[in-house]
Design an enzyme around this catalytic site. Structure first.
Site, short mmCIF file in Angstrom:
data_model
loop_
_atom_site.label_atom_id
_atom_site.label_comp_id
_atom_site.label_asym_id
_atom_site.label_seq_id
_atom_site.Cartn_x
_atom_site.Cartn_y
_atom_site.Cartn_z
CD GLN A 273 -3.02 -0.52 0.04
OE1 GLN A 273 -3.07 0.29 -0.52
NE2 GLN A 273 -3.87 -2.13 -0.33
CG PHE A 299 -6.90 -11.20 -4.17
CD1 PHE A 299 -6.68 -11.52 -5.35
CD2 PHE A 299 -7.80 -11.61 -3.61
CE1 PHE A 299 -7.48 -12.45 -6.11
CE2 PHE A 299 -9.27 -11.56 -4.55
CZ PHE A 299 -8.02 -12.52 -5.69
CD GLU A 320 -0.16 -12.76 -3.46
OE1 GLU A 320 -0.22 -13.12 -5.47
OE2 GLU A 320 -1.47 -12.26 -3.16
CG ASP A 365 -6.66 -5.63 -0.12
OD1 ASP A 365 -7.09 -4.94 -1.47
OD2 ASP A 365 -5.27 -5.57 -0.21
CB CYS A 392 -8.58 -0.20 -4.71
SG CYS A 392 -7.63 -1.40 -6.77
#
Length: 434
Positions: A273, A299, A320, A365, A392
């Site tokens: 981030q 994720f 992931e 995420d 996002c």
């Protein structure tokens, strides 16, 4: 034509209706950048499309009381920011409206009140990617809005102070130390206290690569910026299987990033981030609530949330697919109660829906594309009692929330996290339960 701005929509543009008396385009939606709700502007048509048009402001006839002087001299030319002309408190209100409208349009009817998490609106970015101009003179900057042209800059008000220092010093060092005609882009990434810096350079693949000259340049850059601990140089490769070819690795491959007392290794190329100021509050908000036996982190990246969840749950299962992020995850979660699956999330959910015990919590995420309707269906079949969805993109979040609600979940809480002040981008934490 005179337009009254009704609201600011996703993308950061003001929305107005063209007056009925305007020939050919009367009644059309008009999108006008750099305007605020309630403003009356004299605008000129830029482009006409099917059902809408775009326009630009000739003159502001009645300005919003929330209009302010942008802190960046390149605002309006540089394509990075869209909302600097609005007071920061008003930017947050605009984003709350953007989020609520996107969810309503997706069919999410029972909306929870939107709380906000925000920090300092300037000097917050820990990572920036700059374009390089080599002719007729050397310059670095960002692309113009909707253009490949570069806006040369000597500072960036939203970048961390160390990155601004790099922006100011980089051009002079580059011109002195190296042949830069093939240089195209540079990315700079700093850690929480700006004591470490990683750099990535992209060059055109043509021509001979001057390894020693590049080493000399990096050493000279480190003399000016002692925080520089590592760099690599990549050649752009536009093929189906590879987008960049390594040419040089120099120094450290990763940096140490601390968030709320938790330490992470983050390698060049791993996602992390970007906001220095709100990252701790963001993580704490995402993991807020009771613990339990089992949590999934989908994720998972380098383990930003997994490391925090490991202190609240007996077991954490993370998913992931990025090789770089998986390597970082194994370092960050070593000796912790966490298992990592290197897999796509869809593949993991397809298998888990058939054989795994239901987790108490799933935290996900995803990238901007979201989880998708198929993924939401699989997730619901896995039967978690709680879901925390970090997003996002309001549009894909709305689509996915609607799918999860249809599968029997209820939306309990919404939090807007302003990870990207001065821009139209926003982060959301949505909590669901059943």
């Amino acid at each position: 034509m005179k337009l009254t701005i009704e609201k600011v929509v996703v993308g950061g543009q003001g929305l107005a209706r063209v007056p009925a008396e305007v020939e050919e385009i009367g009644g059309m939606r008009a999108f006008v950048p750099f305007t605020l709700p309630g403003e009356i502007v004299e605008a000129e048509l830029r482009e006409q499309h099917h059902g809408y048009c775009t326009a630009f402001v000739r003159q502001i006839e009645r300005a919003s009381s929330f209009r302010t002087q942008p802190p960046c001299p390149w605002f309006g030319t540089c394509g990075g920011c869209q909302l600097q002309h609005g007071m920061y408190s008003h930017q947050l209100e605009i984003k709350r409206e953007m989020l609520s409208e996107a969810l309503r349009r997706a069919g999410v009817r029972e909306l929870a009140a939107v709380a906000s998490i925000a920090g300092e609106p300037l000097a917050y970015r820990n990572r920036i990617r700059l374009q390089v101009q080599t002719h007729p003179n050397f310059a670095i900057g960002y692309r113009h809005t909707k253009s490949h042209r570069i806006t040369p800059i000597d500072h960036c008000p939203i970048a961390a102070p160390l990155l601004q220092q790099c922006i100011a010093r980089f051009p002079g060092i580059a011109q002195q130390e190296m042949t830069y005609s093939t240089l195209q882009e540079v990315e700079l990434f700093t850690n929480h206290d700006q004591t470490e810096l990683l750099a990535t350079f992209w060059v055109r693949p043509s021509g001979k690569f001057e390894t020693e000259r590049w080493r000399g340049f990096l050493k000279a850059l480190q003399k000016q910026i002692p925080q520089l601990t590592g760099a690599d140089v990549l050649a752009e490769e536009k093929t189906k299987t590879q987008t960049a070819r390594p040419l040089l690795e120099w120094g450290q491959k990763s940096l140490r990033y601390s968030v709320g007392g938790r330490d992470y290794t983050v390698s060049r190329g791993s996602f992390f981030q970007t906001n220095l100021n709100v990252l701790h509050a963001f993580v704490e908000a995402a993991i807020e609530g009771d613990g339990g036996k089992l949590a999934w982190d989908l994720f998972a990246g380098a383990g930003l949330f997994s490391l925090a969840l490991a202190g609240k749950f007996d077991e954490v299962v993370a998913v992931e697919s990025s090789p770089s992020a998986c390597r970082d995850f194994k370092i960050n979660l070593r000796e912790k109660n966490a298992a990592l699956f290197r897999s796509s999330v869809l593949d993991f959910l397809q298998k888990a829906a058939r054989q795994s015990p239901a987790p108490d919590l799933v935290l996900l995420d995803p990238p901007r594309a979201g989880l998708g309707v198929e993924g939401c269906g699989l997730l619901a079949r896995c039967g978690p009692s709680r879901i925390t969805y970090v997003s996002c993109d309001p549009a894909t979040l709305g689509r996915d929330l609607a799918a999860l609600i249809q599968s029997g979940y209820r939306l309990q809480q919404l939090q807007l996290v302003d990870m990207f002040p001065q821009t139209h981008h926003l982060e959301t934490i949505a909590r669901l339960y059943r």
